[in-house]
Design an enzyme around this catalytic site. Sequence first.
Site, PDB file in Angstrom:
ATOM      1  N   LYS A  44       0.837  -1.213   0.000  1.00 39.14           N
ATOM      2  CA  LYS A  44       0.000   0.000   0.000  1.00 39.14           C
ATOM      3  C   LYS A  44       0.865   1.253   0.000  1.00 39.14           C
ATOM      4  O   LYS A  44       0.597   2.190  -0.746  1.00 39.14           O
ATOM      5  CB  LYS A  44      -0.940  -0.040   1.214  1.00 39.14           C
ATOM      6  CG  LYS A  44      -1.921   1.104   1.269  1.00 39.14           C
ATOM      7  CD  LYS A  44      -3.260   0.679   1.853  1.00 39.14           C
ATOM      8  CE  LYS A  44      -3.227   0.456   3.348  1.00 39.14           C
ATOM      9  NZ  LYS A  44      -3.122   1.723   4.113  1.00 39.14           N
ATOM     10  N   GLY A 117      -5.117   7.723   5.584  1.00 40.15           N
ATOM     11  CA  GLY A 117      -4.196   8.681   6.205  1.00 40.15           C
ATOM     12  C   GLY A 117      -2.975   8.934   5.341  1.00 40.15           C
ATOM     13  O   GLY A 117      -2.496  10.060   5.224  1.00 40.15           O
ATOM     14  N   SER A 190       7.134   9.123  12.202  1.00 40.18           N
ATOM     15  CA  SER A 190       6.059   8.985  11.211  1.00 40.18           C
ATOM     16  C   SER A 190       6.589   9.154   9.797  1.00 40.18           C
ATOM     17  O   SER A 190       7.054  10.224   9.412  1.00 40.18           O
ATOM     18  CB  SER A 190       4.961  10.012  11.469  1.00 40.18           C
ATOM     19  OG  SER A 190       4.092  10.069  10.351  1.00 40.18           O
ATOM     20  N   GLN A 192       4.695   9.158   7.280  1.00 39.17           N
ATOM     21  CA  GLN A 192       3.764  10.030   6.552  1.00 39.17           C
ATOM     22  C   GLN A 192       4.190  11.489   6.690  1.00 39.17           C
ATOM     23  O   GLN A 192       4.160  12.245   5.713  1.00 39.17           O
ATOM     24  CB  GLN A 192       2.340   9.844   7.076  1.00 39.17           C
ATOM     25  CG  GLN A 192       1.777   8.468   6.742  1.00 39.17           C
ATOM     26  CD  GLN A 192       0.412   8.227   7.325  1.00 39.17           C
ATOM     27  OE1 GLN A 192      -0.119   9.041   8.083  1.00 39.17           O
ATOM     28  NE2 GLN A 192      -0.180   7.089   6.996  1.00 39.17           N
ATOM     29  N   ASP A 343       1.974  -1.150  11.884  1.00 42.34           N
ATOM     30  CA  ASP A 343       0.626  -1.595  11.492  1.00 42.34           C
ATOM     31  C   ASP A 343       0.352  -3.042  11.892  1.00 42.34           C
ATOM     32  O   ASP A 343      -0.755  -3.544  11.669  1.00 42.34           O
ATOM     33  CB  ASP A 343       0.448  -1.448   9.975  1.00 42.34           C
ATOM     34  CG  ASP A 343       0.416   0.014   9.562  1.00 42.34           C
ATOM     35  OD1 ASP A 343       0.046   0.866  10.394  1.00 42.34           O
ATOM     36  OD2 ASP A 343       0.772   0.311   8.401  1.00 42.34           O
ATOM     37  N   LYS A 370      -4.241   5.770  14.807  1.00 42.68           N
ATOM     38  CA  LYS A 370      -4.352   5.081  13.515  1.00 42.68           C
ATOM     39  C   LYS A 370      -5.814   5.126  13.039  1.00 42.68           C
ATOM     40  O   LYS A 370      -6.576   5.958  13.491  1.00 42.68           O
ATOM     41  CB  LYS A 370      -3.822   3.646  13.646  1.00 42.68           C
ATOM     42  CG  LYS A 370      -2.327   3.601  13.941  1.00 42.68           C
ATOM     43  CD  LYS A 370      -1.536   4.168  12.773  1.00 42.68           C
ATOM     44  CE  LYS A 370      -0.056   4.218  13.043  1.00 42.68           C
ATOM     45  NZ  LYS A 370       0.675   4.940  12.002  1.00 42.68           N
ATOM     46  N   ARG A 416      -7.547  -3.264   9.810  1.00 48.87           N
ATOM     47  CA  ARG A 416      -6.603  -4.195  10.449  1.00 48.87           C
ATOM     48  C   ARG A 416      -7.183  -4.807  11.724  1.00 48.87           C
ATOM     49  O   ARG A 416      -6.839  -5.932  12.085  1.00 48.87           O
ATOM     50  CB  ARG A 416      -5.258  -3.516  10.709  1.00 48.87           C
ATOM     51  CG  ARG A 416      -4.596  -3.052   9.407  1.00 48.87           C
ATOM     52  CD  ARG A 416      -3.124  -2.826   9.534  1.00 48.87           C
ATOM     53  NE  ARG A 416      -2.659  -1.925   8.489  1.00 48.87           N
ATOM     54  CZ  ARG A 416      -2.388  -2.291   7.225  1.00 48.87           C
ATOM     55  NH1 ARG A 416      -2.511  -3.533   6.850  1.00 48.87           N
ATOM     56  NH2 ARG A 416      -1.981  -1.391   6.333  1.00 48.87           N
TER      57      ARG A 416
END
Length: 466
Positions: A44, A117, A190, A192, A343, A370, A416
């Site tokens: 992903k 996210g 992070s 992201q 994750d 999350k 998840r």
Amino acid sequence: MIGHGDPSSPLKFRRRTLNSHQPQPLIARPSGPLTGSVSVPGDKSISHRALIFGASAVGETTIDGLLEAEDVLATANALRAMGAVIDRDAEGTWHVYGCGVGGLHSPAEPLDLGNSGTGVRLLMGLVASQPVTVTFTGDASLTKRPMGRVLTPLRRMGAGCEASEGDRLPLTVHGARDPVPIVYTLPVASAQVKSAILLAGLNTPGRTGVVEAKPTRDHTERMLAGFGAEVTLSDREDGAKQISLTGYPELKPQVLRVPADPSSAAFPLVAALITEGSDVTIDNVMINPTRNGLITTLKEMGANIELEHTRDVGGETVADLRVCASRLQGIVVPPERAPSMIDEYPVLAVAAATASGTTRMRGLEELRVKESDRLAAVAAGLETCGVSWQIEGEDLIVHGGRVPGGGPVETHLDHRIAMAFLVLGLASERGVSIDDGAMIATSFPRFADLMTGLGADLGSIPGGAA
Ligand code: S3P
């Protein structure tokens, strides 16, 4: 070929709003041995980045093995709305015709990133240094998640940002006309946030840097270098790592192959470990060291996992994972390992529930932000299934052994949590039901088919009620 924005496309992203969401209760029952060889979908994180970097190059990028799940399709649609042309020509094979660094236009409507996210945070960074105005929104889960961690550095680079209360979505980014480079120390581990800053650095003069104390997944820096950007990595005296990017690169289109997602592989992998007599091979799984904390941890717990045919595919190391049912032992999982398996904690907690002894997973504060508050959701799910647990500070402690099962486990719009508790059902005494498996489509649309193909007794609940 399915054209971009074609409303007849079977892959058109369904907007998930509170009103349109249809919960799908599911149940997993105690199962016999899982056996066979499977391929899980493309990674992903890499799929989002392949689309975003392709859209920032000039010319045609071809992506093979793209994850065709709701999160990634939402990113594709957002990029289309800002001018990139993105076509699918066969399962997993996509073409992106990019507009070049700084070449996007303002979309006519707000961009709805659904549950994603990664999609929203990376795109916020991408537009923050371009002269565009973009409003971002998402589903009932995404609109609860903190965006301040991205807005703070982007504001420092010159972007104007108006967010909903608590720096949440919906929010609008007015990209800086004269962006300034920054060197930013990440306050949280992070990838992201790191990626949003580096993406903003693409259309910014000079060098933009990110300092990280704990290494997070490194796909952005690796892939940007592959597209031709000047990216340097340096070790600092304080032990932190700095990633620096030189602005205004000419990104060159690529031919990319997306390896299988280790975070999706985690579900059949743990299912095979905890279901007696199982012997399963999962093909072509990425084993990038910034992503493989789960395998390290499970091996410490006594798991029989062999990495076969380790090889290089498109710049990433991949292997076929052969997994045999194993007697697991509780351990202490150190906090510094968290970014490499962030994750995977829901499914690790499931493995811990079947292990003998106690497992302490340390330093899980990031799990609270999350797709759901995963610390609370995992604990509540374990409780529903009759497994004893404690939360001490930011540590989750699971007392393994018997798993009576039960349900419905509340999944809080979190894919998840849904998959993890279905896996637990296979090794439980009377099965585990979940209130809603619809969100599994955000990352692993054929999860149920893949698991039943291996021999799992998993499916919808007759009558629909969990
Ligand atoms: C991701 C980074 C992680 C991870 C997410 C994907 C990415 O989030 O949880 O599923 O692709 O960069 P954080 O960066 O918030 O830890």
